[in-house]
Write a protein that holds these residues in place. Structure first.
Motif, PDB file in Angstrom:
ATOM      1  N   THR A   1      -0.012  37.638  50.461  1.00 37.69           N
ATOM      2  CA  THR A   1       1.290  37.329  51.032  1.00 37.69           C
ATOM      3  C   THR A   1       2.229  37.033  49.869  1.00 37.69           C
ATOM      4  OG1 THR A   1       0.303  36.376  53.025  1.00 37.69           O
ATOM      5  CG2 THR A   1       2.581  35.781  52.546  1.00 37.69           C
TER       6      THR A   1
ATOM      7  N   LYS B   1      15.768  41.093  48.077  1.00 38.92           N
ATOM      8  CA  LYS B   1      15.212  41.169  49.436  1.00 38.92           C
ATOM      9  C   LYS B   1      15.399  42.566  50.009  1.00 38.92           C
ATOM     10  CE  LYS B   1      17.470  37.384  50.689  1.00 38.92           C
ATOM     11  NZ  LYS B   1      17.966  36.263  51.523  1.00 38.92           N
TER      12      LYS B   1
ATOM     13  N   GLU C   1      12.363  45.181  51.159  1.00 39.96           N
ATOM     14  CA  GLU C   1      12.330  45.724  52.521  1.00 39.96           C
ATOM     15  C   GLU C   1      12.361  47.245  52.501  1.00 39.96           C
ATOM     16  OE1 GLU C   1      15.687  43.771  54.227  1.00 39.96           O
ATOM     17  OE2 GLU C   1      14.712  41.792  54.191  1.00 39.96           O
TER      18      GLU C   1
ATOM     19  N   GLY D   1       8.877  48.636  51.538  1.00 42.39           N
ATOM     20  CA  GLY D   1       7.707  48.272  52.336  1.00 42.39           C
ATOM     21  C   GLY D   1       6.862  47.152  51.779  1.00 42.39           C
ATOM     22  N   ILE D   2       7.435  46.269  50.955  1.00 39.96           N
ATOM     23  CA  ILE D   2       6.686  45.111  50.447  1.00 39.96           C
ATOM     24  C   ILE D   2       7.088  43.898  51.278  1.00 39.96           C
ATOM     25  CG2 ILE D   2       6.209  43.619  48.475  1.00 39.96           C
ATOM     26  CD1 ILE D   2       6.818  45.954  46.646  1.00 39.96           C
ATOM     27  N   LYS D   3       6.178  43.412  52.090  1.00 42.23           N
ATOM     28  CA  LYS D   3       6.484  42.296  52.979  1.00 42.23           C
ATOM     29  C   LYS D   3       6.582  40.996  52.176  1.00 42.23           C
ATOM     30  CE  LYS D   3       4.254  44.395  56.997  1.00 42.23           C
ATOM     31  NZ  LYS D   3       3.214  44.262  58.034  1.00 42.23           N
ATOM     32  N   TYR D   4       7.477  40.120  52.599  1.00 41.13           N
ATOM     33  CA  TYR D   4       7.689  38.878  51.872  1.00 41.13           C
ATOM     34  C   TYR D   4       8.187  37.805  52.827  1.00 41.13           C
ATOM     35  CZ  TYR D   4      12.703  39.656  52.324  1.00 41.13           C
ATOM     36  OH  TYR D   4      13.960  39.841  52.832  1.00 41.13           O
ATOM     37  N   SER D   5       8.150  36.575  52.361  1.00 44.36           N
ATOM     38  CA  SER D   5       8.803  35.468  53.056  1.00 44.36           C
ATOM     39  C   SER D   5       9.535  34.634  52.011  1.00 44.36           C
ATOM     40  CB  SER D   5       7.792  34.600  53.817  1.00 44.36           C
ATOM     41  OG  SER D   5       6.874  34.008  52.916  1.00 44.36           O
TER      42      SER D   5
END
Length: 409
Positions: free
Chosen positions: A158, A237, A241, A244-248
């Motif tokens: 993650t 960000k 997006e 395709g690299i998911k992040y929080s």
């Protein structure tokens, strides 16, 4: 019996295989992204880390292996890799040469802390450092590089990101943060109270649960960014997006070292316990200047190799190469000569003690050889070699010339 020191481990067997596999993959990816290898000394001047990592950090205050050498020099074993790379960059005057420089490194680091799973006193890091590129696109590309390494290794993760602001927006934020922290002093731990005066932003990184609970409504730097930092963070960000690299966004992510500004990030895993960070880094545009260099944009990261080794799964050992043995003493010289020829093409493990065929076959299996090659009196007389393919379960008698010709094809 003398055992390894507490917090230090020997590296052998399957762990060594995973370690080397990781380095092969990570180094290959770094080279594809334009990084070249750099190795810095394990022993450095203590002042290097006091001025870079920061005297307010736990690393400098509590964890360094520091001593005075026989020449009276105050030295320490490196606790992290970035400072040494920056020292190299400045001492070789690359900061004044201009241009862009990208380096990757790996090696042992040392911190005197309480050993636990994935956290040793001697540990290993793989890292990359990029100098001379101020664009947030380089921040994105650095994150993409790490994601590529973990994807190649089959490691789930993650990604958490934050912005730490710059010299324009950070001072005002620190002022409001200190005011808030002062109102909470009696509820915070001893380390947090010390950091209020030395490096207040580090309070947000406290691992004590009661402090975490109290700091839930603390001011956030991402709510106080200047226009430039806000624009860069939005672009980062957007790039993540788009690709395709998911992040929080973790607004309390500040990293553990004093030299970070703007982008900060961590890759975490849910599979390794409480110490779940497996990679981290960010932008540190001020560090070169801290070490007497010309102001230079920089961004980098480090991966804790021991942290990820338990997450790597290797295929079962594949049988490869040759095991070569003699049936009797007179054939041993011939065995040595054949092994020398075959090592040009493949792995060749030599057994010096003459044995019977059955013993040679068992020994070949133990070293995971694909072929068991044996020379006895008959083979010496005929100028041939006896070979058994331990995978296909087929055997043959051929000349060395025929075998070498086959390997060349």
């Amino acid at each position: 019996m003398i055992n390894p020191l507490r917090g230090m481990k020997d590296l052998a067997g399957s762990d060594a295989a995973k370690f080397n596999y990781f380095l092969d993959v990570a180094s290959s990816v770094a080279k594809r992204y334009g990084y070249s290898y750099l190795e810095t000394p394990i022993l450095e001047d203590t002042a290097l880390f006091k001025r870079s990592v920061g005297e307010s950090s736990d690393i400098v205050n509590k964890e360094m292996y520091q001593f005075t050498d026989k020449g009276g020099n105050d030295v320490c074993m490196r606790p992290e890799g970035t400072a040494g790379v920056v020292r190299y960059f400045v001492s070789n005057k690359l900061d004044r040469a201009g241009g862009k420089y990208r380096y990757y490194y790996h090696g042992p680091m040392f911190r005197y802390e309480r050993p636990q799973k994935g956290r040793l006193r001697e540990f290993h890091q793989f890292g990359c450092e990029s100098f001379g590129e101020a664009s947030v696109y380089e921040d994105y590309m650095t994150i993409e590089l790490i994601a590529t390494i973990f994807d190649r290794l089959g490691i789930g993760y993650t990604l958490e990101i934050n912005s730490l602001g710059c010299s324009e927006c950070m001072p005002g934020y620190k002022e409001s943060l200190v005011s808030y922290l002062e109102s909470k002093k009696e509820l915070l731990c001893e380390d947090c109270n010390r950091r209020i005066d030395t490096n207040p932003i580090r309070v947000l990184d406290c691992k004590v649960q009661s402090c975490k609970d109290e700091l839930g409504d603390a001011p956030k730097i991402t709510d106080n960014l200047c226009a430039s930092c806000n624009k860069d963070f939005a672009k980062l960000k957007e790039l993540l997006e788009q690709n395709g690299i998911k992040y929080s966004v973790n607004k309390n992510l500040v990293r553990g070292l004093d030299y970070y500004s703007k982008t900060a990030f961590e890759f975490v895993s849910s599979e390794i316990g409480a110490q779940n960070a497996i990679a981290g880094g960010g932008r540190y545009d001020r560090l070169v200047e801290f070490l007497d260099g010309k102001p230079t944009s920089a961004v980098g990261f480090a991966i804790g190799i021991e942290r990820v080794m338990d997450l790597i799964t290797l295929e079962d050992n594949k049988k490869e190469g040759y095991y070569i043995g003699a049936m009797d003493e007179v054939a041993l010289d011939r065995v040595i000569g054949v092994a020398k020829e075959l090592k040009v093409f493949d792995k060749a493990v030599v057994e010096y003690t003459p044995r019977k065929l059955k013993a040679h076959l068992k020994a070949a299996d133990r070293v995971d050889a694909r072929y068991c090659l044996v020379i006895g009196e008959n083979e010496l007389q005929n100028g041939t070699l006896w070979i058994k393919d331990l995978v296909q379960k087929q055997e043959e008698t051929i000349t060395l010339e025929e075998l070498l010709k086959r390997n060349k094809q």
